[in-house]
Scaffold this motif. Sequence first.
Motif, PDB file in Angstrom:
ATOM      1  N   ALA A  80      -5.718 -52.583  22.488  1.00  0.00           N
ATOM      2  CA  ALA A  80      -7.080 -52.917  22.918  1.00  0.00           C
ATOM      3  C   ALA A  80      -8.115 -52.565  21.857  1.00  0.00           C
ATOM      4  N   GLY A  81      -7.677 -52.225  20.657  1.00  0.00           N
ATOM      5  CA  GLY A  81      -8.608 -51.937  19.563  1.00  0.00           C
ATOM      6  C   GLY A  81      -9.138 -50.525  19.562  1.00  0.00           C
ATOM      7  N   MET A  82      -8.419 -49.608  20.203  1.00  0.00           N
ATOM      8  CA  MET A  82      -8.851 -48.220  20.242  1.00  0.00           C
ATOM      9  C   MET A  82      -7.921 -47.344  19.414  1.00  0.00           C
ATOM     10  N   GLN A  83      -8.445 -46.228  19.007  1.00  0.00           N
ATOM     11  CA  GLN A  83      -7.660 -45.227  18.288  1.00  0.00           C
ATOM     12  C   GLN A  83      -7.909 -43.880  18.934  1.00  0.00           C
ATOM     13  N   PHE A  84      -6.899 -43.019  18.872  1.00  0.00           N
ATOM     14  CA  PHE A  84      -7.059 -41.686  19.426  1.00  0.00           C
ATOM     15  C   PHE A  84      -6.259 -40.690  18.597  1.00  0.00           C
ATOM     16  N   LYS A  85      -6.685 -39.437  18.690  1.00  0.00           N
ATOM     17  CA  LYS A  85      -6.024 -38.358  17.975  1.00  0.00           C
ATOM     18  C   LYS A  85      -6.076 -37.110  18.836  1.00  0.00           C
ATOM     19  N   VAL A  86      -4.921 -36.503  19.083  1.00  0.00           N
ATOM     20  CA  VAL A  86      -4.826 -35.245  19.835  1.00  0.00           C
ATOM     21  C   VAL A  86      -4.280 -34.194  18.892  1.00  0.00           C
ATOM     22  N   ASP A  87      -5.008 -33.107  18.741  1.00  0.00           N
ATOM     23  CA  ASP A  87      -4.641 -32.053  17.804  1.00  0.00           C
ATOM     24  C   ASP A  87      -4.685 -30.715  18.532  1.00  0.00           C
ATOM     25  N   LEU A  88      -3.520 -30.094  18.703  1.00  0.00           N
ATOM     26  CA  LEU A  88      -3.421 -28.845  19.455  1.00  0.00           C
ATOM     27  C   LEU A  88      -2.996 -27.711  18.542  1.00  0.00           C
ATOM     28  N   SER A  89      -3.692 -26.581  18.659  1.00  0.00           N
ATOM     29  CA  SER A  89      -3.301 -25.353  17.968  1.00  0.00           C
ATOM     30  C   SER A  89      -3.438 -24.203  18.957  1.00  0.00           C
ATOM     31  N   VAL A  90      -3.172 -22.992  18.501  1.00  0.00           N
ATOM     32  CA  VAL A  90      -3.227 -21.844  19.405  1.00  0.00           C
ATOM     33  C   VAL A  90      -4.661 -21.529  19.837  1.00  0.00           C
ATOM     34  N   SER A  91      -5.644 -22.018  19.110  1.00  0.00           N
ATOM     35  CA  SER A  91      -7.031 -21.675  19.406  1.00  0.00           C
ATOM     36  C   SER A  91      -7.880 -22.847  19.896  1.00  0.00           C
ATOM     37  N   ARG A  92      -7.360 -24.086  19.813  1.00  0.00           N
ATOM     38  CA  ARG A  92      -8.193 -25.199  20.244  1.00  0.00           C
ATOM     39  C   ARG A  92      -7.346 -26.423  20.565  1.00  0.00           C
ATOM     40  N   LEU A  93      -7.930 -27.309  21.376  1.00  0.00           N
ATOM     41  CA  LEU A  93      -7.404 -28.643  21.609  1.00  0.00           C
ATOM     42  C   LEU A  93      -8.505 -29.618  21.234  1.00  0.00           C
ATOM     43  N   ALA A  94      -8.261 -30.431  20.233  1.00  0.00           N
ATOM     44  CA  ALA A  94      -9.246 -31.408  19.783  1.00  0.00           C
ATOM     45  C   ALA A  94      -8.749 -32.805  20.142  1.00  0.00           C
ATOM     46  N   VAL A  95      -9.606 -33.585  20.782  1.00  0.00           N
ATOM     47  CA  VAL A  95      -9.279 -34.960  21.155  1.00  0.00           C
ATOM     48  C   VAL A  95     -10.378 -35.868  20.622  1.00  0.00           C
ATOM     49  N   ARG A  96      -9.966 -36.903  19.914  1.00  0.00           N
ATOM     50  CA  ARG A  96     -10.930 -37.881  19.385  1.00  0.00           C
ATOM     51  C   ARG A  96     -10.508 -39.270  19.841  1.00  0.00           C
ATOM     52  N   VAL A  97     -11.452 -40.009  20.389  1.00  0.00           N
ATOM     53  CA  VAL A  97     -11.200 -41.398  20.766  1.00  0.00           C
ATOM     54  C   VAL A  97     -12.286 -42.258  20.132  1.00  0.00           C
ATOM     55  N   THR A  98     -11.900 -43.414  19.659  1.00  0.00           N
ATOM     56  CA  THR A  98     -12.860 -44.314  19.021  1.00  0.00           C
ATOM     57  C   THR A  98     -12.446 -45.756  19.284  1.00  0.00           C
ATOM     58  N   GLY A  99     -13.431 -46.640  19.378  1.00  0.00           N
ATOM     59  CA  GLY A  99     -13.151 -48.045  19.658  1.00  0.00           C
ATOM     60  C   GLY A  99     -14.261 -48.643  20.493  1.00  0.00           C
ATOM     61  N   PHE A 100     -13.923 -49.641  21.332  1.00  0.00           N
ATOM     62  CA  PHE A 100     -14.918 -50.272  22.186  1.00  0.00           C
ATOM     63  C   PHE A 100     -15.435 -49.251  23.188  1.00  0.00           C
ATOM     64  N   SER A 101     -16.761 -49.084  23.223  1.00  0.00           N
ATOM     65  CA  SER A 101     -17.372 -48.005  24.002  1.00  0.00           C
ATOM     66  C   SER A 101     -17.145 -48.147  25.501  1.00  0.00           C
ATOM     67  N   ASN A 102     -16.956 -49.354  25.975  1.00  0.00           N
ATOM     68  CA  ASN A 102     -16.864 -49.596  27.409  1.00  0.00           C
ATOM     69  C   ASN A 102     -15.728 -48.801  28.067  1.00  0.00           C
ATOM     70  N   LYS A 103     -14.600 -48.633  27.363  1.00  0.00           N
ATOM     71  CA  LYS A 103     -13.446 -47.970  27.965  1.00  0.00           C
ATOM     72  C   LYS A 103     -13.096 -46.642  27.286  1.00  0.00           C
ATOM     73  N   LEU A 104     -13.943 -46.147  26.405  1.00  0.00           N
ATOM     74  CA  LEU A 104     -13.647 -44.881  25.738  1.00  0.00           C
ATOM     75  C   LEU A 104     -13.579 -43.697  26.706  1.00  0.00           C
ATOM     76  N   PRO A 105     -14.540 -43.541  27.630  1.00  0.00           N
ATOM     77  CA  PRO A 105     -14.415 -42.435  28.590  1.00  0.00           C
ATOM     78  C   PRO A 105     -13.126 -42.509  29.400  1.00  0.00           C
ATOM     79  N   ALA A 106     -12.717 -43.726  29.762  1.00  0.00           N
ATOM     80  CA  ALA A 106     -11.480 -43.883  30.529  1.00  0.00           C
ATOM     81  C   ALA A 106     -10.272 -43.445  29.708  1.00  0.00           C
ATOM     82  N   LEU A 107     -10.262 -43.754  28.416  1.00  0.00           N
ATOM     83  CA  LEU A 107      -9.158 -43.342  27.550  1.00  0.00           C
ATOM     84  C   LEU A 107      -9.131 -41.827  27.405  1.00  0.00           C
ATOM     85  N   LEU A 108     -10.304 -41.228  27.212  1.00  0.00           N
ATOM     86  CA  LEU A 108     -10.374 -39.772  27.090  1.00  0.00           C
ATOM     87  C   LEU A 108      -9.847 -39.099  28.355  1.00  0.00           C
TER      88      LEU A 108
END
Length: 319
Positions: A103-131
């Motif tokens: 659907a033209g979206m990209q995401f990245k999940v990065d987990l370490s002992v001190s943080r969980l980082a999640v990045r989503v990018t693409g068409f704004s309409n469905k970004l919250p749903a992907l997150l």
Amino acid sequence: MDWKSYGFHLPKPNSFLPDNTDVLQSADEVSEVAKEPRLLQANSTHELWFKQDDQHFTPRGSIYLNLKLSNEGASVKDVVAAAILDACIAEVFYEEFEPARHAGMQFKVDLSVSRLAVRVTGFSNKLPALLNALLARIQTFEVQPHIYDIVMTQVKQGFENAKYAQPIHQLGGERKQQLNKVPFWSTQSMQAVVDTLTIDLVQQQIKHIFAATYFKMLVVGNFIEADAKQAAEKVHQMLDTDSQPSYAHVPGRMVDIQPGHYIYMTQSDDPNKVNNAVLVTFYCGPTTSNKHGIVMMLLSQMLYDQFFDQLRTKEQLGY
């Protein structure tokens, strides 16, 4: 011939395809381009930053979520367990969230002992749903034995391969952190505990993620303020966050280097290694402003060509 009897089927509806590509702001409505995001919310559980697209005017955006995890008393075993869980999640998510990429979206999940980082990018309409889908899947994630075995094999091989890396690569990575970072866990210390881990210990990291935590969110692109606040509220509900005491999160620290010079020497783990490397670091004090940081970047670029020409081209000493 009934093709369904052979197990063939049409793809399921892709819930991440945008159903609205309207641009929420036009160039005519922008009187001045914002230089930086604005802080919309700040309390004991989260910070929310927002910047509406006022330059490109496309139906796209990005959401960055950073969960600070309680890492008080974290050990080297916790560090390795988090890394293994991160690799297991990546292995599974690549296939499960393939529709999002279609659907033209990209995401990245990065987990370490001190943080969980999640990045989503693409068409704004469905970004919250992907997150939300990514976080919900992490909440219910169970480490499968066959995935665990694959990841453990890769991790162990990576630790073993690190011994045979070129000295210059070791200096530029792990050894550099060893001189500067507190706390620091060496490859040898992590390799020593990897065999003591079990699939259950790795699975317990999931509970650690969704325990009392603090998160920061940045919403950028084709959104309005209400969209950003709604996205943050949804994350807050999913995490059920509580106010976190200050001692629960131990920030990474840098060694305070006093005037003088310090020499640290180490022997390669590979007895057949004939190459050597030297890393010289000049400390110029903390970067207290953007101007200071830019000056240091320019200085680095100016010196690079001269160093390369002298050491590599003229004296042919190597890189």
